[in-house]
Design a protein around this motif. Structure first.
Motif, PDB file in Angstrom:
ATOM      1  N   THR A   1     -37.235   2.919  14.728  1.00  0.00           N
ATOM      2  CA  THR A   1     -37.523   4.005  15.674  1.00  0.00           C
ATOM      3  C   THR A   1     -36.391   4.170  16.679  1.00  0.00           C
ATOM      4  O   THR A   1     -36.000   5.288  17.034  1.00  0.00           O
ATOM      5  N   ALA A   2     -35.808   3.045  17.133  1.00  0.00           N
ATOM      6  CA  ALA A   2     -34.693   3.105  18.080  1.00  0.00           C
ATOM      7  C   ALA A   2     -33.482   3.803  17.464  1.00  0.00           C
ATOM      8  O   ALA A   2     -32.793   4.594  18.130  1.00  0.00           O
ATOM      9  N   ILE A   3     -33.207   3.529  16.192  1.00  0.00           N
ATOM     10  CA  ILE A   3     -32.085   4.173  15.523  1.00  0.00           C
ATOM     11  C   ILE A   3     -32.300   5.678  15.423  1.00  0.00           C
ATOM     12  O   ILE A   3     -31.412   6.486  15.746  1.00  0.00           O
ATOM     13  N   LEU A   4     -33.473   6.075  14.993  1.00  0.00           N
ATOM     14  CA  LEU A   4     -33.755   7.500  14.816  1.00  0.00           C
ATOM     15  C   LEU A   4     -33.739   8.237  16.149  1.00  0.00           C
ATOM     16  O   LEU A   4     -33.246   9.369  16.245  1.00  0.00           O
ATOM     17  N   THR A   5     -34.253   7.599  17.186  1.00  0.00           N
ATOM     18  CA  THR A   5     -34.226   8.209  18.522  1.00  0.00           C
ATOM     19  C   THR A   5     -32.796   8.346  19.022  1.00  0.00           C
ATOM     20  O   THR A   5     -32.425   9.364  19.629  1.00  0.00           O
ATOM     21  N   ALA A   6     -31.979   7.323  18.779  1.00  0.00           N
ATOM     22  CA  ALA A   6     -30.579   7.371  19.203  1.00  0.00           C
ATOM     23  C   ALA A   6     -29.839   8.523  18.518  1.00  0.00           C
ATOM     24  O   ALA A   6     -29.023   9.211  19.140  1.00  0.00           O
ATOM     25  N   ILE A   7     -30.109   8.745  17.242  1.00  0.00           N
ATOM     26  CA  ILE A   7     -29.485   9.851  16.521  1.00  0.00           C
ATOM     27  C   ILE A   7     -29.909  11.186  17.119  1.00  0.00           C
ATOM     28  O   ILE A   7     -29.079  12.080  17.369  1.00  0.00           O
ATOM     29  N   ASP A   8     -31.210  11.340  17.368  1.00  0.00           N
ATOM     30  CA  ASP A   8     -31.711  12.590  17.947  1.00  0.00           C
ATOM     31  C   ASP A   8     -31.089  12.853  19.313  1.00  0.00           C
ATOM     32  O   ASP A   8     -30.695  13.979  19.631  1.00  0.00           O
ATOM     33  N   GLN A   9     -30.972  11.821  20.121  1.00  0.00           N
ATOM     34  CA  GLN A   9     -30.396  11.984  21.457  1.00  0.00           C
ATOM     35  C   GLN A   9     -28.916  12.339  21.385  1.00  0.00           C
ATOM     36  O   GLN A   9     -28.424  13.159  22.164  1.00  0.00           O
ATOM     37  N   LEU A  10     -28.191  11.719  20.463  1.00  0.00           N
ATOM     38  CA  LEU A  10     -26.773  12.028  20.304  1.00  0.00           C
ATOM     39  C   LEU A  10     -26.580  13.505  19.974  1.00  0.00           C
ATOM     40  O   LEU A  10     -25.737  14.190  20.574  1.00  0.00           O
ATOM     41  N   LEU A  11     -27.359  14.006  19.046  1.00  0.00           N
ATOM     42  CA  LEU A  11     -27.204  15.384  18.600  1.00  0.00           C
ATOM     43  C   LEU A  11     -27.704  16.388  19.621  1.00  0.00           C
ATOM     44  O   LEU A  11     -27.186  17.497  19.722  1.00  0.00           O
ATOM     45  N   ALA A  12     -28.707  15.997  20.422  1.00  0.00           N
ATOM     46  CA  ALA A  12     -29.342  16.932  21.337  1.00  0.00           C
ATOM     47  C   ALA A  12     -28.652  17.016  22.692  1.00  0.00           C
ATOM     48  O   ALA A  12     -28.661  18.067  23.334  1.00  0.00           O
ATOM     49  N   THR A  13     -28.052  15.925  23.146  1.00  0.00           N
ATOM     50  CA  THR A  13     -27.577  15.893  24.537  1.00  0.00           C
ATOM     51  C   THR A  13     -26.067  15.946  24.657  1.00  0.00           C
ATOM     52  O   THR A  13     -25.541  16.013  25.756  1.00  0.00           O
ATOM     53  N   HIS A  14     -25.343  15.903  23.547  1.00  0.00           N
ATOM     54  CA  HIS A  14     -23.874  15.889  23.634  1.00  0.00           C
ATOM     55  C   HIS A  14     -23.290  16.998  22.766  1.00  0.00           C
ATOM     56  O   HIS A  14     -23.536  17.033  21.568  1.00  0.00           O
ATOM     57  N   GLU A  15     -22.542  17.878  23.399  1.00  0.00           N
ATOM     58  CA  GLU A  15     -21.838  18.909  22.637  1.00  0.00           C
ATOM     59  C   GLU A  15     -20.664  18.268  21.916  1.00  0.00           C
ATOM     60  O   GLU A  15     -19.994  17.398  22.465  1.00  0.00           O
ATOM     61  N   PRO A  16     -20.418  18.661  20.680  1.00  0.00           N
ATOM     62  CA  PRO A  16     -19.263  18.080  19.969  1.00  0.00           C
ATOM     63  C   PRO A  16     -17.951  18.476  20.612  1.00  0.00           C
ATOM     64  O   PRO A  16     -17.853  19.504  21.283  1.00  0.00           O
ATOM     65  N   ARG A  17     -16.957  17.637  20.410  1.00  0.00           N
ATOM     66  CA  ARG A  17     -15.609  17.907  20.940  1.00  0.00           C
ATOM     67  C   ARG A  17     -14.994  19.085  20.186  1.00  0.00           C
ATOM     68  O   ARG A  17     -15.233  19.275  19.002  1.00  0.00           O
ATOM     69  N   PRO A  18     -14.164  19.890  20.872  1.00  0.00           N
ATOM     70  CA  PRO A  18     -13.520  21.018  20.182  1.00  0.00           C
ATOM     71  C   PRO A  18     -12.537  20.511  19.145  1.00  0.00           C
ATOM     72  O   PRO A  18     -12.006  19.426  19.250  1.00  0.00           O
TER      73      PRO A  18
END
Length: 383
Positions: A366-383
């Motif tokens: 669950t921690a891994i899946l939550t970490a993935i969701d947070q990475l994708l949701a809260t951080h815009e990718p670098r240009p």
């Protein structure tokens, strides 16, 4: 016996004499600018092989936190995603006899472990910019219908599986090296080993002729198919069959949770190694895909693990976002210690954790899946 001259017939007859390369740097620069002199063989679709330069003086680490300890003369890649490692020596270099062989095997073993897809992609694109080549045009020679992420993931998988070429290039290949190359080529199923003798002929003017002679092809032809001529990817049913036959119910539950999460929010890309594997990719907010990790069922020794593609993540999201992602991952199986070590190398690595360790720690998946969701949701990718 001395090399006989090469004769060029034009308005008259011009004799070109065999001429040694003045320096090793001159030799290396020639190969970087003209890799076609190393193009022998064909791709999986029968088209001629065309090597493309990834980098000169490619750094080779010896551990996840060592940084570059060695420097490979040249790294090339072809459209099948097969990496080609090249070491260049002049005949006057006594290391050409035996020392260069151990050197090359050292490079290959460590490259297979410590060259993530993101590092290879960055090195290639940086080389294109430095050489004044168009990145888009260079990719046009490699990708076909694939994305750049998928292509470099394939290169990384081939490295991990030992599917590569090792080329010893010199202006004179001694008999000792020829014998070693033939022996290695007979013994190594996944890796092809060649020695390329590149003789330079020059005349009074600017005309220069290069004549390559390849050793090792006979041993390669005698091998059973090594698998790196094509791209045979693990399918989802094949991976599931392997999980069902060799894994405990607890491990199967962990694998299923990781795979289903990727299927629902991204995509699965089958691996090309000798063992069943599946890469999980997620779509980024700004478009494009990011490989988050790979689930692998290794056969020798038997183990099941999930490895995180931190190099790809840090390239796309930056150090701070990757650090936050790493902090959110569980400590199962010593994963936290490996992540801590990788901070000092800008997260350049593939830290892994066994599926059994994830199954044994409550809430780890669950921690891994939550970490993935947070990475994708809260951080815009670098240009």
């Amino acid at each position: 016996m001395a090399d006989q001259p090469v004769f060029v017939v034009g308005a008259g007859l011009e004799a070109l004499e065999a001429t040694a390369f003045a320096t090793e740097e001159e030799f290396q620069e020639l190969l970087a600018r003209h890799p076609r002199v190393l193009d022998f063989g064909t791709l999986s679709d029968g088209q001629p092989l065309r090597l493309v330069l990834v980098a000169r003086e490619m750094g080779v680490p010896t551990s996840a936190d060592s940084g570059s300890v060695y420097r490979l003369d040249h790294l090339f890649v072809d459209a099948d995603g097969v990496p080609t490692l090249v070491e260049v020596k002049r005949a006057t270099d006594t290391r050409l006899r035996r020392e260069v062989v151990g050197q090359m095997l050292d490079y290959a073993a460590n490259a297979a472990r410590y060259w993530p897809a993101a590092l290879l992609q960055h090195s290639f694109e940086e080389t294109c910019r430095t050489d004044g080549r168009s990145v888009e045009q260079a990719y046009g020679e490699l990708l076909g219908e694939r994305s750049s992420d998928d292509f470099w993931a394939t290169v990384e998988e081939r490295l991990a599986a030992g599917q590569m070429r090792l080329l010893f290039v010199a202006d004179r290949i001694p008999l000792e090296l020829r014998a070693i190359v033939e022996f290695l080529n007979r013994q190594m199923r996944q890796t092809d080993v060649y020695a390329v003798e590149l003789t330079q002929y020059r005349g009074d003017g600017e005309l220069k002729v290069l004549v390559p002679r390849v050793y090792g092809e006979v041993a390669t032809a005698a091998k059973t198919p090594s698998g790196h001529g094509g791209t045979q990817r693990t399918t989802r049913p094949e991976l599931q069959a392997a999980l069902d036959t060799r894994c405990t119910p607890e491990v199967r539950r962990v694998a299923t949770a990781l795979l289903e999460h990727a299927e629902s929010r991204g995509k699965l890309v089958g691996g090309t190694g000798r063992f069943p594997s599946m890469n999980v990719h997620y779509r980024m907010a700004g478009g494009g895909w990011v490989p988050i990790g790979t689930l692998s069922l290794y056969e020798d020794p038997a183990r099941e693990e999930f490895a995180f593609s931190l190099g790809s993540i840090v390239t796309r999201f930056g150090f701070d976002a990757t650090a936050a992602f790493a902090d959110a991952l569980p400590s199962a199986g010593g994963l936290d210690e490996r992540l801590h070590q990788l901070r000092n190398t800008n997260f350049n690595g593939w830290p892994s954790v066994s599926l059994a360790a994830l199954a044994a720690e409550s809430g780890a998946v669950t921690a891994i899946l939550t970490a993935i969701d947070q990475l994708l949701a809260t951080h815009e990718p670098r240009p």
